[in-house]
Design an enzyme around this catalytic site. Sequence first.
Site, PDB file in Angstrom:
ATOM      1  N   LYS A 105       8.623   7.493 -11.114  1.00 24.60           N
ATOM      2  CA  LYS A 105       8.713   6.288 -10.514  1.00 24.60           C
ATOM      3  C   LYS A 105       6.961   5.723 -10.793  1.00 24.60           C
ATOM      4  O   LYS A 105       7.154   4.319 -10.748  1.00 24.60           O
ATOM      5  CB  LYS A 105       8.456   6.480  -8.956  1.00 24.60           C
ATOM      6  CG  LYS A 105      10.149   6.799  -8.581  1.00 24.60           C
ATOM      7  CD  LYS A 105      10.199   6.915  -7.180  1.00 24.60           C
ATOM      8  CE  LYS A 105      11.850   7.237  -6.921  1.00 24.60           C
ATOM      9  NZ  LYS A 105      12.272   7.314  -5.420  1.00 24.60           N
ATOM     10  N   ASP A 131      12.702   1.571  -2.003  1.00 30.22           N
ATOM     11  CA  ASP A 131      12.595   2.654  -1.290  1.00 30.22           C
ATOM     12  C   ASP A 131      12.092   2.604   0.249  1.00 30.22           C
ATOM     13  O   ASP A 131      12.711   3.040   1.172  1.00 30.22           O
ATOM     14  CB  ASP A 131      11.928   3.827  -1.932  1.00 30.22           C
ATOM     15  CG  ASP A 131      12.377   4.493  -2.888  1.00 30.22           C
ATOM     16  OD1 ASP A 131      13.533   4.615  -2.979  1.00 30.22           O
ATOM     17  OD2 ASP A 131      11.706   5.377  -3.816  1.00 30.22           O
TER      18      ASP A 131
END
Length: 274
Positions: free
Chosen positions: A66, A102
């Site tokens: 990420k 997220d």
Amino acid sequence: MTDRYAVIGNPVAHSRSPEIHAAFAAATGQDIAYGRLLAPPDGFAAAVARFSSEGGRGLNVTLPFKEEAWRLAATLSGRARRAGAANTLRLDGATVHADNTDGPGLVADLQRIFDAPVAGLHILLLGAGGAARGVVPSLLENGAASILVVNRSAARADALVAAMAPDQAERRVLSAQPAVPAGATFDLVINATAASLGGAAPDTPPGCLGAARLAYDMMYGHGDTPFMARARAEGARQVSDGLGMLVEQAAESFLLWRGVRPPTAAVLEQLRRA
Ligand code: NDP
């Protein structure tokens, strides 16, 4: 023509994102194909470039890429910029646009579980990787009373706090410690570590999980993770895995790619039954 998407990570075989996006596509009538892409630890950028050159339109990014995805992007959404990590890439030819869904995904799932906003909660966040970075801005924006970040590598937790709470006033809300202080209690304990993948739970002092209103593991799989099992054994009021977050963050990614936000409740039900 069918547009191609995938989840990229290492490992990636456990990901349920393909099932989720197939259900979203069916519910919204979008013509997409969604697969899994296993990238070698040192081959993330090359795998993204290959997928893009083959006509791929977008990627969900999972561990451990990420932060690398964030660095690779030519343009960033505001929330991805704040997080310093990206979980969603939109591929416009060779140009990579990054977002981070997220945080909104976790907040939506917490609101579903609590049936109340997350404002005012005292939160212990275990982990300081890409997932932890992704959720901190949203937890702050939604009015968390405090967030204590504890990570196996303390320097990484310190770096997260330095990046997201640059001045002293902000550090009254967001702070880091090398270990969870004995006797400290929290409304919400979030496991954002990858420890469950190795069959372990991150360190917490006895009773810490039991005192929480909710012990939440971002990991999901078959049955309880070691973190969830410890929380139940200690008597936590509510215990959850991260399946709801996975579905909600996927819906935000789908919106970025396709311009339509799919309904999530039925998909979550379907995954729980499967
Ligand atoms: P990263 O690889 O970026 O970070 C991993 C984190 O876990 C680091 O903080 C690392 O600590 C810590 N860690 C790894 N192993 C252990 C261990 N044995 N004990 C204690 N800490 C450990 O991964 P991500 O942040 O991307 O993902 C973390 C987890 O969250 C994964 O399980 C992932 O599946 C889950 N996740 C779930 C989502 C959902 O939608 N439900 C969304 C995003 C993530 P250190 O820095 O010391 O290495």
